[in-house]
Design a protein around this motif. Sequence first.
Motif, short mmCIF file in Angstrom:
data_model
loop_
_atom_site.label_atom_id
_atom_site.label_comp_id
_atom_site.label_asym_id
_atom_site.label_seq_id
_atom_site.Cartn_x
_atom_site.Cartn_y
_atom_site.Cartn_z
N ARG A 83 1.03 -1.45 0.24
CA ARG A 83 0.32 -0.27 0.06
C ARG A 83 1.05 0.78 -0.14
N ARG A 84 0.23 2.30 -0.79
CA ARG A 84 1.06 3.84 -0.86
C ARG A 84 0.56 4.39 -1.96
N SER A 85 0.64 6.00 -0.94
CA SER A 85 -0.72 6.74 -1.63
C SER A 85 0.81 8.20 -1.88
N PHE A 86 -0.32 8.68 -2.72
CA PHE A 86 1.24 9.93 -3.34
C PHE A 86 0.12 11.35 -3.05
N SER A 87 0.07 12.46 -2.86
CA SER A 87 -0.42 13.49 -3.23
C SER A 87 0.48 14.38 -4.88
N LEU A 88 -0.61 14.41 -5.81
CA LEU A 88 -0.19 14.49 -6.82
C LEU A 88 -0.68 16.22 -6.89
N SER A 89 0.60 16.96 -7.86
CA SER A 89 0.73 18.62 -8.01
C SER A 89 -0.73 18.72 -8.90
N ARG A 90 -1.69 19.98 -8.13
CA ARG A 90 -2.20 20.09 -9.46
C ARG A 90 -1.49 20.99 -11.16
N ASP A 91 -0.57 20.45 -11.03
CA ASP A 91 0.32 20.36 -12.56
C ASP A 91 -0.17 19.42 -13.48
N LEU A 92 -0.05 18.40 -12.56
CA LEU A 92 -0.73 16.82 -13.06
C LEU A 92 -2.09 16.65 -13.53
N ASP A 93 -2.32 15.61 -14.87
CA ASP A 93 -3.32 16.12 -14.95
C ASP A 93 -4.66 14.32 -15.18
N PRO A 94 -5.19 13.73 -13.59
CA PRO A 94 -5.31 12.50 -13.11
C PRO A 94 -6.18 11.41 -14.11
N SER A 95 -6.79 12.74 -14.66
CA SER A 95 -8.16 11.88 -15.42
C SER A 95 -7.58 11.49 -16.73
N LYS A 96 -5.90 11.69 -17.05
CA LYS A 96 -5.36 11.22 -18.10
C LYS A 96 -4.30 9.84 -17.59
N ILE A 97 -4.18 8.77 -16.54
CA ILE A 97 -3.48 8.69 -16.29
C ILE A 97 -3.41 7.44 -16.72
N ASP A 98 -1.96 6.92 -16.98
CA ASP A 98 -1.99 5.70 -18.14
C ASP A 98 -1.52 3.99 -17.45
N ALA A 99 -1.71 3.47 -17.05
CA ALA A 99 -1.48 2.62 -16.10
C ALA A 99 -1.26 0.86 -16.78
N GLN A 100 -0.06 0.49 -16.67
CA GLN A 100 0.17 -1.17 -17.00
C GLN A 100 0.95 -1.79 -16.24
N GLY A 104 4.92 -7.61 -11.89
CA GLY A 104 5.34 -7.27 -10.82
C GLY A 104 5.41 -6.06 -10.69
N VAL A 105 5.64 -5.43 -11.77
CA VAL A 105 6.00 -3.73 -12.08
C VAL A 105 4.64 -2.84 -12.82
N LEU A 106 4.41 -1.93 -11.18
CA LEU A 106 3.07 -1.40 -12.08
C LEU A 106 3.75 -0.07 -12.41
N ARG A 107 3.48 0.33 -14.02
CA ARG A 107 3.91 1.41 -14.11
C ARG A 107 2.77 2.42 -14.46
N LEU A 108 2.84 4.02 -13.80
CA LEU A 108 1.92 5.19 -14.38
C LEU A 108 2.58 6.18 -15.10
N ARG A 109 2.17 6.14 -16.02
CA ARG A 109 2.04 7.76 -16.64
C ARG A 109 1.25 8.79 -16.88
N ILE A 110 1.51 9.38 -15.93
CA ILE A 110 0.64 10.75 -15.62
C ILE A 110 1.34 12.32 -16.16
N PRO A 111 0.64 12.44 -17.11
CA PRO A 111 0.57 13.73 -18.11
C PRO A 111 0.42 15.17 -17.39
N LYS A 112 1.48 16.34 -17.42
CA LYS A 112 0.71 17.44 -16.99
C LYS A 112 -0.48 18.07 -17.75
#
Length: 126
Positions: A83-100, A104-112
Motif C-alpha cells: 500500500r502506498r499513497s501520493f499527493s499529486l501536484s495540481r500541475d498533473l492531470d489525473p484524468s489521463k493516467i495510463d497504467a500498465q 510485478g511492476v506497475l508503471r503509471l504515466r501521469i501527464p502534466k
Amino acid sequence: MSDGKQDIARREDVRPAPALLPAVDIVEDETGITLTADMPGVPKEKLTVRMDGQNLSIEGEIALETPEGMEPSYAEIRSPAYRRSFSLSRDLDPSKIDAQFKDGVLRLRIPKAEHAQPRKITVSVD
C-alpha cells in the motif's frame, strides 16, 4: 451510553491492516511523470489504483500459495499486501493516467495538465 473500551475497539477495527511499502521510482520530464512501483507476487486482479481528489493510492494483495493442508513453518512476509499513497501536484492531470502492469511492476504515466506543459509561442513580424 458507551464506555471508552467499545469506542477504542471500533477505531481499531477501522485501521487498515499492516502493509509493505512498494519500492517506487518517479521520473519527471517536460510532459509529465512516470511512476514505477515494484509489487512482486501481486496478480493483476488483486491490484488497485485509485484517485481521490489529488491523492493517488496503489494497493496490491500478494498471492501467497501454500499447499492445501500445510502451514508455513517459516515466513518472512508477514503482511501479504502493498500500500502506498501520493499527493499529486495540481500541475498533473489525473484524468489521463495510463497504467500498465507486467511481471510485478506497475508503471503509471501521469501527464502534466495543459496549463503546465511548455508551449511554443509564435512571434509574428510586422
